[in-house]
Design a protein around this motif. Structure first.
Motif, mmCIF file in Angstrom:
data_model
loop_
_atom_site.group_PDB
_atom_site.id
_atom_site.type_symbol
_atom_site.label_atom_id
_atom_site.label_comp_id
_atom_site.label_asym_id
_atom_site.label_seq_id
_atom_site.Cartn_x
_atom_site.Cartn_y
_atom_site.Cartn_z
ATOM 1 N N GLU A 126 0.049 -19.957 9.269
ATOM 2 C CA GLU A 126 0.455 -19.248 10.472
ATOM 3 C C GLU A 126 1.915 -19.584 10.759
ATOM 4 O OE1 GLU A 126 -2.450 -20.611 13.307
ATOM 5 O OE2 GLU A 126 -3.810 -18.966 12.789
ATOM 6 N N SER A 150 -3.540 -22.348 8.703
ATOM 7 C CA SER A 150 -4.334 -21.555 9.637
ATOM 8 C C SER A 150 -5.520 -22.359 10.147
ATOM 9 C CB SER A 150 -4.832 -20.281 8.946
ATOM 10 O OG SER A 150 -5.762 -19.622 9.761
ATOM 11 N N ARG A 151 -5.824 -22.180 11.409
ATOM 12 C CA ARG A 151 -6.989 -22.853 11.993
ATOM 13 C C ARG A 151 -8.287 -22.180 11.581
ATOM 14 N NH1 ARG A 151 -4.282 -22.179 17.723
ATOM 15 N NH2 ARG A 151 -3.632 -20.390 16.522
ATOM 16 N N ALA A 155 5.230 -19.369 13.514
ATOM 17 C CA ALA A 155 5.617 -19.258 14.920
ATOM 18 C C ALA A 155 7.105 -19.556 15.045
ATOM 19 C CB ALA A 155 4.810 -20.226 15.778
ATOM 20 N N SER A 174 4.727 -11.832 19.721
ATOM 21 C CA SER A 174 3.365 -12.344 19.620
ATOM 22 C C SER A 174 3.233 -13.605 20.466
ATOM 23 C CB SER A 174 3.037 -12.671 18.161
ATOM 24 O OG SER A 174 1.745 -13.225 18.076
ATOM 25 N N THR A 175 2.148 -13.694 21.208
ATOM 26 C CA THR A 175 1.928 -14.879 22.035
ATOM 27 C C THR A 175 1.300 -16.019 21.249
ATOM 28 O OG1 THR A 175 -0.208 -13.994 22.744
ATOM 29 C CG2 THR A 175 1.705 -13.533 24.159
ATOM 30 N N GLU A 176 0.779 -15.721 20.088
ATOM 31 C CA GLU A 176 0.134 -16.714 19.225
ATOM 32 C C GLU A 176 0.848 -16.753 17.871
ATOM 33 O OE1 GLU A 176 -2.602 -18.598 20.018
ATOM 34 O OE2 GLU A 176 -2.450 -17.779 22.051
ATOM 35 N N PRO A 177 0.685 -17.846 17.124
ATOM 36 C CA PRO A 177 1.207 -17.852 15.752
ATOM 37 C C PRO A 177 0.624 -16.680 14.960
ATOM 38 C CG PRO A 177 0.565 -20.058 16.406
ATOM 39 C CD PRO A 177 0.072 -19.129 17.482
#
Length: 154
Positions: free
Chosen positions: A102, A94-95, A104, A56-59
């Motif tokens: 999230e 989480s945003r 990562a 995954s490129t994002e969290p």
């Protein structure tokens, strides 16, 4: 009492195929788990979480990990606790959803994943990727997608 094993001819095609899936999953998972635990002190369930995060490129929301992996939500939570204590993942609020966190990989987590992934590939090569050709792998992928698409059917 009979002591001989059933042959493929004595089983229905569906039963034999189901047994094959169970056998392959069990044998390959045990093989990978032993190799990862021995080389990296990393159970296969922990590796599975790292695999999803590494791709995954994002969290990733922790709830998504619960839906993507073969682990329950409580198992994912315990795995994340262990991975976080080893410094290989971070959990942040989480945003977009205040109720969620999230996850990562840290740089150490990415390094561990890359080393463990090389171990997994080497462990599987003689019994999986060196044995199966591209058509076999595509067929397995197609079967997996079909079965997964119907996993919640009652």
């Amino acid at each position: 009492m009979a002591t001989r094993k059933l042959t493929q001819a004595e089983m229905s095609e569906a039963d034999y195929a189901f047994y094959g899936l169970v056998w392959a999953g069990t044998v390959l998972t045990e093989r990978v788990d032993r190799a990862l635990t021995r080389a990296h002190d990393l159970p296969v369930s922990w590796f599975e979480v790292l695999l999803w995060l590494a791709n995954s490129t994002e969290p990733v929301a922790a709830s998504v990990l619960g839906n993507s992996t073969m682990l329950s939500r409580s198992q994912v939570s315990r795995v994340l606790d262990n991975l976080q204590s080893r410094g290989v993942v971070t959990r942040t609020p989480s945003r977009t959803d205040a109720r969620s966190v999230e996850v990562a990989l840290t740089p150490e987590g990415r390094r561990l994943f890359e080393e463990a992934d090389a171990t997994r590939r080497a462990c599987l090569a003689p019994v999986f990727t060196d044995v199966l050709d591209q058509r076999d792998l595509e067929a397995l992928g197609a079967v997996w997608r079909k079965l997964k698409a119907h996993k919640d059917v009652q």
